[in-house]
Scaffold this motif. Structure first.
Motif, PDB file in Angstrom:
ATOM      1  N   LYS A 203       0.829  -1.192   0.000  1.00 58.54           N
ATOM      2  CA  LYS A 203       0.000   0.000   0.000  1.00 58.54           C
ATOM      3  C   LYS A 203       0.870   1.251   0.000  1.00 58.54           C
ATOM      4  O   LYS A 203       1.983   1.259   0.520  1.00 58.54           O
ATOM      5  CB  LYS A 203      -0.921   0.009   1.218  1.00 58.54           C
ATOM      6  CG  LYS A 203      -1.931  -1.136   1.237  1.00 58.54           C
ATOM      7  CD  LYS A 203      -2.796  -1.054   2.484  1.00 58.54           C
ATOM      8  CE  LYS A 203      -3.812  -2.195   2.521  1.00 58.54           C
ATOM      9  NZ  LYS A 203      -4.655  -2.151   3.730  1.00 58.54           N
ATOM     10  N   THR A 204       0.331   2.312  -0.576  1.00 59.10           N
ATOM     11  CA  THR A 204       1.067   3.577  -0.621  1.00 59.10           C
ATOM     12  C   THR A 204       1.351   4.098   0.783  1.00 59.10           C
ATOM     13  O   THR A 204       2.423   4.651   1.049  1.00 59.10           O
ATOM     14  CB  THR A 204       0.256   4.622  -1.406  1.00 59.10           C
ATOM     15  OG1 THR A 204      -0.033   4.111  -2.705  1.00 59.10           O
ATOM     16  CG2 THR A 204       1.032   5.921  -1.534  1.00 59.10           C
ATOM     17  N   GLY A 205       0.412   3.895   1.701  1.00 57.72           N
ATOM     18  CA  GLY A 205       0.619   4.348   3.078  1.00 57.72           C
ATOM     19  C   GLY A 205       1.794   3.670   3.745  1.00 57.72           C
ATOM     20  O   GLY A 205       2.473   4.271   4.582  1.00 57.72           O
ATOM     21  N   ASP A 206       2.065   2.399   3.376  1.00 58.25           N
ATOM     22  CA  ASP A 206       3.213   1.696   3.945  1.00 58.25           C
ATOM     23  C   ASP A 206       4.516   2.353   3.516  1.00 58.25           C
ATOM     24  O   ASP A 206       5.441   2.506   4.313  1.00 58.25           O
ATOM     25  CB  ASP A 206       3.192   0.229   3.512  1.00 58.25           C
ATOM     26  CG  ASP A 206       1.981  -0.521   4.065  1.00 58.25           C
ATOM     27  OD1 ASP A 206       1.422  -0.052   5.081  1.00 58.25           O
ATOM     28  OD2 ASP A 206       1.602  -1.550   3.487  1.00 58.25           O
ATOM     29  N   PHE A 207       4.595   2.727   2.247  1.00 57.02           N
ATOM     30  CA  PHE A 207       5.803   3.386   1.756  1.00 57.02           C
ATOM     31  C   PHE A 207       5.963   4.765   2.395  1.00 57.02           C
ATOM     32  O   PHE A 207       7.073   5.185   2.719  1.00 57.02           O
ATOM     33  CB  PHE A 207       5.748   3.524   0.235  1.00 57.02           C
ATOM     34  CG  PHE A 207       6.045   2.235  -0.490  1.00 57.02           C
ATOM     35  CD1 PHE A 207       7.208   1.534  -0.246  1.00 57.02           C
ATOM     36  CD2 PHE A 207       5.148   1.729  -1.404  1.00 57.02           C
ATOM     37  CE1 PHE A 207       7.486   0.350  -0.908  1.00 57.02           C
ATOM     38  CE2 PHE A 207       5.413   0.541  -2.074  1.00 57.02           C
ATOM     39  CZ  PHE A 207       6.583  -0.149  -1.827  1.00 57.02           C
ATOM     40  N   LYS A 208       4.873   5.475   2.586  1.00 59.51           N
ATOM     41  CA  LYS A 208       4.953   6.780   3.254  1.00 59.51           C
ATOM     42  C   LYS A 208       5.468   6.624   4.678  1.00 59.51           C
ATOM     43  O   LYS A 208       6.287   7.423   5.146  1.00 59.51           O
ATOM     44  CB  LYS A 208       3.582   7.449   3.253  1.00 59.51           C
ATOM     45  CG  LYS A 208       3.131   7.957   1.897  1.00 59.51           C
ATOM     46  CD  LYS A 208       1.791   8.683   2.011  1.00 59.51           C
ATOM     47  CE  LYS A 208       1.347   9.236   0.661  1.00 59.51           C
ATOM     48  NZ  LYS A 208       0.038   9.933   0.748  1.00 59.51           N
ATOM     49  N   SER A 209       4.986   5.585   5.353  1.00 60.08           N
ATOM     50  CA  SER A 209       5.449   5.338   6.723  1.00 60.08           C
ATOM     51  C   SER A 209       6.936   5.015   6.744  1.00 60.08           C
ATOM     52  O   SER A 209       7.681   5.507   7.600  1.00 60.08           O
ATOM     53  CB  SER A 209       4.647   4.185   7.334  1.00 60.08           C
ATOM     54  OG  SER A 209       5.139   3.857   8.623  1.00 60.08           O
TER      55      SER A 209
ATOM     56  N   ASP B 282      17.384   4.650  -0.762  1.00 59.40           N
ATOM     57  CA  ASP B 282      17.423   4.275  -2.176  1.00 59.40           C
ATOM     58  C   ASP B 282      16.625   3.001  -2.432  1.00 59.40           C
ATOM     59  O   ASP B 282      15.940   2.872  -3.454  1.00 59.40           O
ATOM     60  CB  ASP B 282      18.876   4.075  -2.624  1.00 59.40           C
ATOM     61  CG  ASP B 282      19.663   5.374  -2.634  1.00 59.40           C
ATOM     62  OD1 ASP B 282      19.030   6.444  -2.660  1.00 59.40           O
ATOM     63  OD2 ASP B 282      20.909   5.314  -2.607  1.00 59.40           O
ATOM     64  N   THR B 283      16.705   2.059  -1.481  1.00 55.96           N
ATOM     65  CA  THR B 283      15.963   0.811  -1.632  1.00 55.96           C
ATOM     66  C   THR B 283      14.459   1.069  -1.600  1.00 55.96           C
ATOM     67  O   THR B 283      13.702   0.505  -2.400  1.00 55.96           O
ATOM     68  CB  THR B 283      16.339  -0.170  -0.512  1.00 55.96           C
ATOM     69  OG1 THR B 283      17.749  -0.403  -0.535  1.00 55.96           O
ATOM     70  CG2 THR B 283      15.621  -1.495  -0.687  1.00 55.96           C
ATOM     71  N   THR B 284      14.027   1.924  -0.700  1.00 51.77           N
ATOM     72  CA  THR B 284      12.599   2.235  -0.613  1.00 51.77           C
ATOM     73  C   THR B 284      12.107   2.919  -1.887  1.00 51.77           C
ATOM     74  O   THR B 284      11.037   2.584  -2.413  1.00 51.77           O
ATOM     75  CB  THR B 284      12.328   3.144   0.598  1.00 51.77           C
ATOM     76  OG1 THR B 284      12.810   2.503   1.784  1.00 51.77           O
ATOM     77  CG2 THR B 284      10.845   3.413   0.751  1.00 51.77           C
ATOM     78  N   VAL B 285      12.887   3.874  -2.375  1.00 53.14           N
ATOM     79  CA  VAL B 285      12.515   4.550  -3.620  1.00 53.14           C
ATOM     80  C   VAL B 285      12.472   3.544  -4.764  1.00 53.14           C
ATOM     81  O   VAL B 285      11.582   3.594  -5.636  1.00 53.14           O
ATOM     82  CB  VAL B 285      13.499   5.693  -3.922  1.00 53.14           C
ATOM     83  CG1 VAL B 285      13.228   6.292  -5.294  1.00 53.14           C
ATOM     84  CG2 VAL B 285      13.402   6.769  -2.855  1.00 53.14           C
TER      85      VAL B 285
ATOM     86  N   SER C 133       9.312   2.474  -7.137  1.00 53.15           N
ATOM     87  CA  SER C 133       9.363   2.448  -8.599  1.00 53.15           C
ATOM     88  C   SER C 133       8.908   1.097  -9.140  1.00 53.15           C
ATOM     89  O   SER C 133       8.194   1.027 -10.159  1.00 53.15           O
ATOM     90  CB  SER C 133      10.789   2.746  -9.072  1.00 53.15           C
ATOM     91  OG  SER C 133      11.207   4.019  -8.641  1.00 53.15           O
ATOM     92  N   ILE C 134       9.303   0.016  -8.466  1.00 50.50           N
ATOM     93  CA  ILE C 134       8.888  -1.322  -8.903  1.00 50.50           C
ATOM     94  C   ILE C 134       7.374  -1.479  -8.790  1.00 50.50           C
ATOM     95  O   ILE C 134       6.717  -2.019  -9.695  1.00 50.50           O
ATOM     96  CB  ILE C 134       9.623  -2.391  -8.077  1.00 50.50           C
ATOM     97  CG1 ILE C 134      11.116  -2.398  -8.416  1.00 50.50           C
ATOM     98  CG2 ILE C 134       9.020  -3.773  -8.323  1.00 50.50           C
ATOM     99  CD1 ILE C 134      11.946  -3.305  -7.538  1.00 50.50           C
ATOM    100  N   GLU C 135       6.817  -1.026  -7.658  1.00 50.35           N
ATOM    101  CA  GLU C 135       5.364  -1.114  -7.482  1.00 50.35           C
ATOM    102  C   GLU C 135       4.632  -0.281  -8.533  1.00 50.35           C
ATOM    103  O   GLU C 135       3.616  -0.711  -9.095  1.00 50.35           O
ATOM    104  CB  GLU C 135       4.976  -0.639  -6.078  1.00 50.35           C
ATOM    105  CG  GLU C 135       5.471  -1.548  -4.941  1.00 50.35           C
ATOM    106  CD  GLU C 135       4.723  -2.868  -4.897  1.00 50.35           C
ATOM    107  OE1 GLU C 135       3.637  -2.968  -5.515  1.00 50.35           O
ATOM    108  OE2 GLU C 135       5.223  -3.803  -4.254  1.00 50.35           O
ATOM    109  N   GLN C 136       5.150   0.900  -8.818  1.00 52.49           N
ATOM    110  CA  GLN C 136       4.518   1.737  -9.834  1.00 52.49           C
ATOM    111  C   GLN C 136       4.620   1.096 -11.215  1.00 52.49           C
ATOM    112  O   GLN C 136       3.660   1.133 -12.002  1.00 52.49           O
ATOM    113  CB  GLN C 136       5.171   3.122  -9.844  1.00 52.49           C
ATOM    114  CG  GLN C 136       4.852   3.964  -8.616  1.00 52.49           C
ATOM    115  CD  GLN C 136       5.561   5.298  -8.622  1.00 52.49           C
ATOM    116  OE1 GLN C 136       6.578   5.476  -9.314  1.00 52.49           O
ATOM    117  NE2 GLN C 136       5.054   6.244  -7.859  1.00 52.49           N
ATOM    118  N   ALA C 137       5.783   0.494 -11.502  1.00 54.55           N
ATOM    119  CA  ALA C 137       5.949  -0.176 -12.792  1.00 54.55           C
ATOM    120  C   ALA C 137       4.992  -1.350 -12.922  1.00 54.55           C
ATOM    121  O   ALA C 137       4.454  -1.617 -14.011  1.00 54.55           O
ATOM    122  CB  ALA C 137       7.395  -0.645 -12.953  1.00 54.55           C
ATOM    123  N   ALA C 138       4.763  -2.075 -11.796  1.00 51.52           N
ATOM    124  CA  ALA C 138       3.832  -3.204 -11.839  1.00 51.52           C
ATOM    125  C   ALA C 138       2.410  -2.737 -12.125  1.00 51.52           C
ATOM    126  O   ALA C 138       1.666  -3.381 -12.883  1.00 51.52           O
ATOM    127  CB  ALA C 138       3.891  -3.964 -10.518  1.00 51.52           C
TER     128      ALA C 138
END
Length: 341
Positions: free
Chosen positions: A188-194, A267-270, A274-279
């Motif tokens: 989820k996007t919220g997980d990445f924001k956290s 960098d790993t999180t970013v 990017s991988i999630e967005q590409a999927a």
């Protein structure tokens, strides 16, 4: 507010003073968020001129480490507020004036409370003039110099404890990042924001600690020179200062490691984002390609031409439906064979 620490009955006793009466026999005078009257009271007692809050924030070494009117002024940035969830750092000035230590601060670092509690529990032993002689008493001889060294040791120990917490937080963040990559469901996007907020908080705290260690790294050699110039100093003071300098250097190396780890996790999180967005984009692309042939077929048979032989067939309509389904399924099978889905 002024807290004065006075030797009494082989122990150090803490007492609260005000502008009307600072104990003359106090070895350590802790001045916290003082009023102008309290500053003047300490200045009259110790015959010094205390730096202003603006002067304490100066970044020049000459403004933070200097000797004036027979007193030595040392200013370092100390981290505070970690327990409250809002870490920060503020300058603290340590003043060696004769037989007294004055600390001037506008914050509440936990290291001061820890050291003050420890100081009041210890049993005093030899008198100042007997420091160079062996003593059978318990505890450690307390002078302005030894209190300053003990206080700085507590500050550095507190920094080490904070760095251990930061390291554990980074390990937890790393586990969360790499465990999210094992999930079949998209994160989820919220997980990445956290995760980004946690990494940002750790990076901010690490940078503050690095700045605090830099000020301590500059302070300790100046303190060593000050101790060399003072006569009534206990025999273990200089080795303790050298040990603190080594600790600060090792902590600086550890902070550099944590900074690199923070950048790596960021960098790993970013990259994961990017991988999630590409999927997600891939799903839309596949859906667009899969529905293109059925759309084409439906568009052809949606034309209003008079002579279209398929329109008069008995099974023309179901045939067109089947044709659209097949044209949608075949690309999906092809994508699955290519492992694009």
């Amino acid at each position: 507010m002024i807290r004065a620490y006075v030797p009494e009955d082989n122990q150090m006793r803490a007492m609260t003073a005000d502008a009307t009466g600072v104990p003359a026999d106090a070895i350590w005078i802790d001045v916290i968020n003082p009023t102008r009257e309290e500053e003047l009271a300490v200045e009259r007692l110790c015959e010094i001129e205390m730096p202003t809050r603006e002067e304490m924030r100066e970044i020049e070494v000459s403004s933070r480490l200097y000797a004036e009117d027979g007193a030595t002024f040392l200013t370092a940035s100390v981290v505070f507020g970690l327990d409250g969830g809002k870490p920060g750092f503020a300058p603290v000035t340590f003043i060696l004036a004769g037989s007294r230590l004055i600390t001037l601060r506008y914050s509440e670092p936990k290291s001061f409370a820890i050291f003050a509690a420890k100081l009041c529990r210890e049993t005093l032993r030899a008198a100042p003039e007997e420091f160079e002689k062996p003593s059978a008493g318990n505890g450690r001889p307390q002078t302005a110099e030894t209190i300053l060294i003990g206080l700085l040791e507590t500050v550095i120990d507190r920094v080490a404890d904070i760095l251990e917490t930061v390291s554990a937080d980074l390990d937890g963040i790393g586990d969360d990042i790499f465990s999210s990559s094992d999930r079949k469901k998209p994160t989820k996007t919220g997980d990445f924001k956290s995760l980004l907020r946690r990494i940002g908080a750790v990076g901010d705290l690490t940078s503050r600690i690095r700045e605090s260690l830099a000020t301590l790294d500059r302070l300790l050699p100046f303190l060593q020179l000050t101790l060399d110039a003072r006569k009534a100093v206990s025999k273990d003071s200089k080795p303790r200062v050298k040990a603190m300098a080594r600790d600060v250097h090792s902590l600086n190396d550890f902070v550099a490691f944590l900074s690199n780890k923070t950048v790596f996790l960021l960098d790993t999180t970013v990259g994961m984002i990017s991988i999630e967005q590409a999927a997600i984009i891939k799903i839309f692309s596949v859906a667009a390609v899969a529905f293109l042939p059925p759309t084409l077929i439906a568009s052809v048979y949606g034309m209003n031409f008079e002579h279209m032989p398929e329109l008069t067939w008995t099974y023309g309509y179901p045939l067109a439906i089947v044709l659209m389904i097949v044209s949608a399924v075949v690309p999906m099978i092809f994508f699955r064979i290519k492992n694009w889905l």
